[in-house]
Design a protein around this motif. Structure first.
Motif, PDB file in Angstrom:
ATOM      1  N   HIS A  85       0.997  -1.132  -0.019  1.00 35.25           N
ATOM      2  CA  HIS A  85      -0.166   0.030  -0.064  1.00 35.25           C
ATOM      3  C   HIS A  85       0.637   1.280   0.103  1.00 35.25           C
ATOM      4  CE1 HIS A  85      -4.269  -1.704   0.257  1.00 35.25           C
ATOM      5  NE2 HIS A  85      -3.469  -2.686   0.579  1.00 35.25           N
ATOM      6  N   GLY A  86       1.996   1.179  -0.399  1.00 29.98           N
ATOM      7  CA  GLY A  86       2.759   2.323  -0.978  1.00 29.98           C
ATOM      8  C   GLY A  86       3.564   2.926   0.273  1.00 29.98           C
ATOM      9  N   VAL A  87       3.732   2.192   1.514  1.00 28.49           N
ATOM     10  CA  VAL A  87       4.546   2.658   2.689  1.00 28.49           C
ATOM     11  C   VAL A  87       5.787   2.805   2.483  1.00 28.49           C
ATOM     12  CG1 VAL A  87       5.259   2.281   4.946  1.00 28.49           C
ATOM     13  CG2 VAL A  87       2.808   1.972   4.230  1.00 28.49           C
ATOM     14  N   ASP A  88       6.526   3.935   2.511  1.00 24.53           N
ATOM     15  CA  ASP A  88       8.191   3.945   2.149  1.00 24.53           C
ATOM     16  C   ASP A  88       8.749   3.826   3.449  1.00 24.53           C
ATOM     17  OD1 ASP A  88       7.912   5.594  -0.373  1.00 24.53           O
ATOM     18  OD2 ASP A  88       6.688   6.781   0.614  1.00 24.53           O
ATOM     19  N   ILE A  89       8.446   3.967   4.657  1.00 22.22           N
ATOM     20  CA  ILE A  89       9.119   3.592   5.725  1.00 22.22           C
ATOM     21  C   ILE A  89       8.123   2.990   6.785  1.00 22.22           C
ATOM     22  CG2 ILE A  89      10.528   4.643   7.716  1.00 22.22           C
ATOM     23  CD1 ILE A  89      11.593   6.720   5.759  1.00 22.22           C
ATOM     24  N   LEU A  90       8.582   1.947   7.358  1.00 20.52           N
ATOM     25  CA  LEU A  90       7.526   1.196   8.387  1.00 20.52           C
ATOM     26  C   LEU A  90       8.528   1.146   9.521  1.00 20.52           C
ATOM     27  CD1 LEU A  90       5.164  -0.285   9.061  1.00 20.52           C
ATOM     28  CD2 LEU A  90       6.379  -2.422   8.701  1.00 20.52           C
ATOM     29  N   PHE A  91       7.836   2.064  10.574  1.00 22.59           N
ATOM     30  CA  PHE A  91       8.880   2.322  11.851  1.00 22.59           C
ATOM     31  C   PHE A  91       8.116   1.425  12.890  1.00 22.59           C
ATOM     32  CE2 PHE A  91       8.778   5.214  15.960  1.00 22.59           C
ATOM     33  CZ  PHE A  91      10.131   4.597  15.954  1.00 22.59           C
ATOM     34  N   ALA A  92       9.136   0.320  13.447  1.00 23.68           N
ATOM     35  CA  ALA A  92       8.510  -0.408  14.425  1.00 23.68           C
ATOM     36  C   ALA A  92       9.503  -0.814  15.484  1.00 23.68           C
ATOM     37  CB  ALA A  92       8.652  -1.771  13.639  1.00 23.68           C
ATOM     38  N   PRO A  93       9.335   0.297  16.347  1.00 19.81           N
ATOM     39  CA  PRO A  93      10.448   0.264  17.544  1.00 19.81           C
ATOM     40  C   PRO A  93      10.003  -0.629  18.727  1.00 19.81           C
ATOM     41  CG  PRO A  93       8.873   2.211  17.934  1.00 19.81           C
ATOM     42  CD  PRO A  93       8.456   1.448  16.474  1.00 19.81           C
ATOM     43  N   LYS A  94      10.993  -0.663  19.631  1.00 23.36           N
ATOM     44  CA  LYS A  94      10.774  -1.530  20.672  1.00 23.36           C
ATOM     45  C   LYS A  94      10.428  -0.650  21.809  1.00 23.36           C
ATOM     46  CE  LYS A  94      14.220  -5.027  19.525  1.00 23.36           C
ATOM     47  NZ  LYS A  94      15.236  -5.734  19.808  1.00 23.36           N
ATOM     48  N   LYS A  95       9.614  -1.241  22.844  1.00 26.68           N
ATOM     49  CA  LYS A  95       9.139  -0.462  23.795  1.00 26.68           C
ATOM     50  C   LYS A  95      10.060   0.364  24.873  1.00 26.68           C
ATOM     51  CE  LYS A  95       7.491  -1.051  28.716  1.00 26.68           C
ATOM     52  NZ  LYS A  95       7.093  -2.033  29.739  1.00 26.68           N
ATOM     53  N   ASP A  96      11.506  -0.371  25.031  1.00 27.29           N
ATOM     54  CA  ASP A  96      12.425   0.422  25.578  1.00 27.29           C
ATOM     55  C   ASP A  96      13.136   1.523  24.899  1.00 27.29           C
ATOM     56  OD1 ASP A  96      11.913  -1.417  27.735  1.00 27.29           O
ATOM     57  OD2 ASP A  96      13.695  -2.593  27.272  1.00 27.29           O
ATOM     58  N   ASP A  97      12.972   1.458  23.555  1.00 24.02           N
ATOM     59  CA  ASP A  97      13.456   2.678  22.747  1.00 24.02           C
ATOM     60  C   ASP A  97      12.383   3.692  22.877  1.00 24.02           C
ATOM     61  OD1 ASP A  97      15.832   1.208  22.128  1.00 24.02           O
ATOM     62  OD2 ASP A  97      14.904   0.241  20.444  1.00 24.02           O
ATOM     63  N   MET A  98      11.194   3.566  23.021  1.00 22.14           N
ATOM     64  CA  MET A  98      10.363   4.548  23.050  1.00 22.14           C
ATOM     65  C   MET A  98      10.217   5.227  24.239  1.00 22.14           C
ATOM     66  SD  MET A  98       9.277   5.222  19.857  1.00 22.14           S
ATOM     67  CE  MET A  98       7.768   6.163  19.867  1.00 22.14           C
ATOM     68  N   TYR A  99      10.331   4.554  25.500  1.00 22.14           N
ATOM     69  CA  TYR A  99      10.038   5.019  26.783  1.00 22.14           C
ATOM     70  C   TYR A  99      11.449   4.443  27.533  1.00 22.14           C
ATOM     71  CZ  TYR A  99       5.310   5.586  25.517  1.00 22.14           C
ATOM     72  OH  TYR A  99       3.903   5.932  25.051  1.00 22.14           O
ATOM     73  N   HIS A 100      12.062   5.447  28.074  1.00 27.14           N
ATOM     74  CA  HIS A 100      13.191   5.323  28.961  1.00 27.14           C
ATOM     75  C   HIS A 100      12.894   4.777  30.575  1.00 27.14           C
ATOM     76  CE1 HIS A 100      15.852   7.224  26.291  1.00 27.14           C
ATOM     77  NE2 HIS A 100      15.138   8.205  25.939  1.00 27.14           N
ATOM     78  N   GLY A 101      13.695   4.128  30.964  1.00 24.24           N
ATOM     79  CA  GLY A 101      13.244   3.665  32.361  1.00 24.24           C
ATOM     80  C   GLY A 101      12.782   4.481  33.319  1.00 24.24           C
ATOM     81  N   ASN A 102      13.023   5.808  33.452  1.00 23.34           N
ATOM     82  CA  ASN A 102      12.569   6.751  34.199  1.00 23.34           C
ATOM     83  C   ASN A 102      11.813   7.787  33.514  1.00 23.34           C
ATOM     84  OD1 ASN A 102      14.594   8.081  32.766  1.00 23.34           O
ATOM     85  ND2 ASN A 102      15.524   9.084  34.398  1.00 23.34           N
ATOM     86  N   HIS A 103      11.035   7.448  32.207  1.00 23.84           N
ATOM     87  CA  HIS A 103      10.021   8.369  31.723  1.00 23.84           C
ATOM     88  C   HIS A 103       9.216   8.690  32.761  1.00 23.84           C
ATOM     89  CE1 HIS A 103       7.713   9.448  28.298  1.00 23.84           C
ATOM     90  NE2 HIS A 103       6.404   9.149  29.086  1.00 23.84           N
ATOM     91  N   CYS A 104       8.961  10.340  32.530  1.00 27.09           N
ATOM     92  CA  CYS A 104       8.156  10.768  33.531  1.00 27.09           C
ATOM     93  C   CYS A 104       7.141  11.782  32.738  1.00 27.09           C
ATOM     94  CB  CYS A 104       8.507  11.077  34.834  1.00 27.09           C
ATOM     95  SG  CYS A 104       9.872  12.363  34.628  1.00 27.09           S
ATOM     96  N   THR A 105       7.087  12.046  31.461  1.00 23.57           N
ATOM     97  CA  THR A 105       6.814  13.282  31.015  1.00 23.57           C
ATOM     98  C   THR A 105       5.359  12.612  29.923  1.00 23.57           C
ATOM     99  OG1 THR A 105       8.721  14.420  30.615  1.00 23.57           O
ATOM    100  CG2 THR A 105       6.984  15.105  29.344  1.00 23.57           C
ATOM    101  N   TRP A 106       3.961  13.477  30.273  1.00 23.47           N
ATOM    102  CA  TRP A 106       2.898  12.991  29.796  1.00 23.47           C
ATOM    103  C   TRP A 106       2.255  14.245  29.187  1.00 23.47           C
ATOM    104  CZ3 TRP A 106       2.777   8.000  29.371  1.00 23.47           C
ATOM    105  CH2 TRP A 106       3.570   7.198  30.770  1.00 23.47           C
ATOM    106  N   VAL A 107       1.584  13.906  28.046  1.00 18.04           N
ATOM    107  CA  VAL A 107       0.557  14.869  27.402  1.00 18.04           C
ATOM    108  C   VAL A 107      -0.908  14.520  27.952  1.00 18.04           C
ATOM    109  CG1 VAL A 107       0.124  15.943  25.337  1.00 18.04           C
ATOM    110  CG2 VAL A 107       2.177  15.213  25.577  1.00 18.04           C
ATOM    111  N   THR A 108      -1.665  15.584  28.346  1.00 16.96           N
ATOM    112  CA  THR A 108      -3.058  15.022  28.686  1.00 16.96           C
ATOM    113  C   THR A 108      -4.021  16.226  28.214  1.00 16.96           C
ATOM    114  OG1 THR A 108      -2.947  16.426  30.713  1.00 16.96           O
ATOM    115  CG2 THR A 108      -2.177  14.014  30.820  1.00 16.96           C
TER     116      THR A 108
END
Length: 280
Positions: A85-108
């Motif tokens: 379906h024409g996707v040029d880049i499929l981004f498939a990260p791992k959990k630990d790469d998206m959220y650091h162990g001490n992640h504490c910033t949120w958008v609400t």
């Protein structure tokens, strides 16, 4: 098609594409693609030079008793479909790469998330808004396409983009349905045979409600009670999470239909929590 796993690599690639004058389209997903996802990719493909689709089962939008561990995932299958379906880049990260162990910033976005799915899933939209913000920062899209089945999510993201001045156009795409009328969802795979027979009644009940509005029933309590009775009769295997009639833009509950209104529902059938909506 290129598959990228590292967030910083995606960001660098996107910045290079923007510097070259390319427009970027983004379709954020949690994977296990169906025709609904693919229609979003097709729409984004029309609107941009480069199409990025993300595939990430985001743990922060799941509550402690929800289906994170069982959520369907098949990267090879999804990569093949994305490429078709024409996707040029499929981004498939791992959990630990998206959220650091001490992640504490949120958008609400509290004003839009206190009812509907936000009431029964209190951490859900905090997780959604945060991951979408991160994806916008990484993929640097000019346009992002989301499905209207998750209408509240779409409203939340539009408000977030407006309030934070994020330079991306957010596009809502119509619900894609199975032949039976059931809204397509990755969670439909959870349905057993008898449950799948009853699930299309979610849509039929919404169509019945729209007909009642066209017949000049405007009191929201009456409309909701009629729909609740319909579901109790036609979906005996289901448990109603909510039936609400709200303003389509700010998700505030309505007492009487005097203009555009959205009826949104969530029904638990077996292990599948199914949502749907209709504009009236």
């Amino acid at each position: 098609m290129e598959i990228i796993h590292n967030p910083k690599e995606l960001q660098q690639r996107a910045l290079e594409l923007r510097a070259e004058g390319k427009t970027i389209g983004l379709v954020p997903t949690m994977g296990y693609f169906h025709r609904g996802h693919l229609s979003l990719m097709d729409e984004a493909r029309k609107r941009a030079d480069v199409l990025i689709t993300s595939l990430f089962v985001n743990p922060t939008q799941f509550g402690p008793s929800e289906d994170l561990e069982n959520y369907p995932y098949d990267l090879d299958r999804d990569a093949a479909l994305a490429s078709e379906h024409g996707v040029d880049i499929l981004f498939a990260p791992k959990k630990d790469d998206m959220y650091h162990g001490n992640h504490c910033t949120w958008v609400t976005v509290p004003d839009l998330t206190e009812i509907l799915c936000g009431k029964s899933r209190p951490v859900h939209f905090r997780g959604v808004a945060t991951i979408v913000t991160k994806l916008f920062m990484l993929a640097q899209p000019n346009v992002a396409v989301f499905g209207q089945k998750d209408w509240q999510q779409l409203a939340v993201i539009k408000r977030m983009v407006r309030d934070l001045d994020i330079p991306v156009e957010v596009v809502g795409h119509p619900v894609v349905r199975e032949e039976s009328g059931l809204a397509m969802s990755s969670r439909n795979v959870y349905l057993k045979d008898e449950e799948r027979q009853q699930a299309p009644m979610i849509r039929k009940g919404l169509l019945k409600l729209r007909q009642e509005v066209e017949n000049n029933i405007s009191d929201c309590d009456t409309l909701k009670e009629n729909l609740r009775n319909f579901y109790r009769t036609e979906i005996p295997l289901g448990t109603i999470d909510y039936i609400e009639i709200v303003h389509p833009d700010d998700i505030t509950p309505l007492v009487k239909i005097e203009g555009p209104a959205l009826c949104a529902v969530a029904v638990q059938i077996g292990s599948a929590r199914l949502i749907d909506n209709i504009l009236v």
